[in-house]
Write a protein that holds these residues in place. Structure first.
Motif, PDB file in Angstrom:
ATOM      1  N   GLU A 124       1.569  11.346 -10.373  1.00 26.52           N
ATOM      2  CA  GLU A 124       0.880  12.641 -10.359  1.00 26.52           C
ATOM      3  C   GLU A 124       1.883  13.793 -10.487  1.00 26.52           C
ATOM      4  N   THR A 141       0.839  -1.200   0.000  1.00 30.86           N
ATOM      5  CA  THR A 141       0.000   0.000   0.000  1.00 30.86           C
ATOM      6  C   THR A 141       0.874   1.251   0.000  1.00 30.86           C
ATOM      7  N   GLU A 142       1.913   1.259   0.839  1.00 35.48           N
ATOM      8  CA  GLU A 142       2.816   2.413   0.893  1.00 35.48           C
ATOM      9  C   GLU A 142       3.522   2.613  -0.447  1.00 35.48           C
ATOM     10  N   HIS A 143       3.993   1.506  -1.031  1.00 39.88           N
ATOM     11  CA  HIS A 143       4.665   1.594  -2.332  1.00 39.88           C
ATOM     12  C   HIS A 143       3.704   2.094  -3.408  1.00 39.88           C
ATOM     13  N   SER A 144       2.491   1.601  -3.382  1.00 34.20           N
ATOM     14  CA  SER A 144       1.484   2.021  -4.352  1.00 34.20           C
ATOM     15  C   SER A 144       1.179   3.514  -4.206  1.00 34.20           C
ATOM     16  N   ASP A 145       1.056   3.961  -2.951  1.00 34.76           N
ATOM     17  CA  ASP A 145       0.785   5.385  -2.709  1.00 34.76           C
ATOM     18  C   ASP A 145       1.934   6.250  -3.209  1.00 34.76           C
ATOM     19  N   LYS A 146       3.180   5.827  -2.927  1.00 37.12           N
ATOM     20  CA  LYS A 146       4.349   6.577  -3.410  1.00 37.12           C
ATOM     21  C   LYS A 146       4.366   6.624  -4.931  1.00 37.12           C
ATOM     22  N   HIS A 147       4.078   5.490  -5.545  1.00 35.01           N
ATOM     23  CA  HIS A 147       4.058   5.418  -7.008  1.00 35.01           C
ATOM     24  C   HIS A 147       2.986   6.346  -7.574  1.00 35.01           C
ATOM     25  N   THR A 148       1.812   6.336  -6.978  1.00 31.84           N
ATOM     26  CA  THR A 148       0.721   7.198  -7.431  1.00 31.84           C
ATOM     27  C   THR A 148       1.123   8.672  -7.314  1.00 31.84           C
ATOM     28  N   ARG A 149       1.738   9.032  -6.175  1.00 34.99           N
ATOM     29  CA  ARG A 149       2.199  10.420  -6.007  1.00 34.99           C
ATOM     30  C   ARG A 149       3.260  10.766  -7.054  1.00 34.99           C
TER      31      ARG A 149
END
Length: 118
Positions: free
Chosen positions: A46, A35-43
């Motif tokens: 963006e 989840t943390e990796h996915s959030d970082k990737h999404t940021r």
């Protein structure tokens, strides 16, 4: 015999419960990490999109300015041609006047010299 089997099963059950708890903790940690990796990737995606939009905007502005600079260059070139033509015309006129003045001066000098001799 039954008590030993029951104790063995109870011990095995405890071991399995501990192992199961350990697996659950590991899965929870993996899910949190993903989840943390996915959030970082999404940021990151963006931020990259935002930077691309900024660069695209700047490029569009630069292209518009390039057209304006090109138009100014053309106007400058046309003005330079007109100015050069005018300078040539003025130069020719000054050369003509200098020749006329020189010729007039030479004639005048000859007339004075002739009058002095006579």
């Amino acid at each position: 015999d039954l008590k030993r089997a029951h104790a063995g099963l109870a011990s095995e059950k405890t071991t399995l419960e501990q192992s199961h708890g350990s697996l659950r903790e590991r899965v929870d940690r993996l899910e949190a990490a993903l989840t943390e990796h996915s959030d970082k990737h999404t940021r990151g995606v963006e931020e990259a999109k935002s930077k691309i939009e900024l660069v695209t905007s700047r490029l569009n502005t630069a292209e518009k300015q390039a057209v304006a600079v090109s138009d100014l260059q053309k106007e400058h070139d046309e003005h330079k041609i007109k100015t050069d033509t005018h300078h040539v015309s003025v130069r020719e006129r000054v050369d003509y006047l200098e020749r006329m003045m020189g010729d007039s001066f030479d004639r005048h000098a000859k007339e004075i010299e002739h009058k002095i001799k006579t």
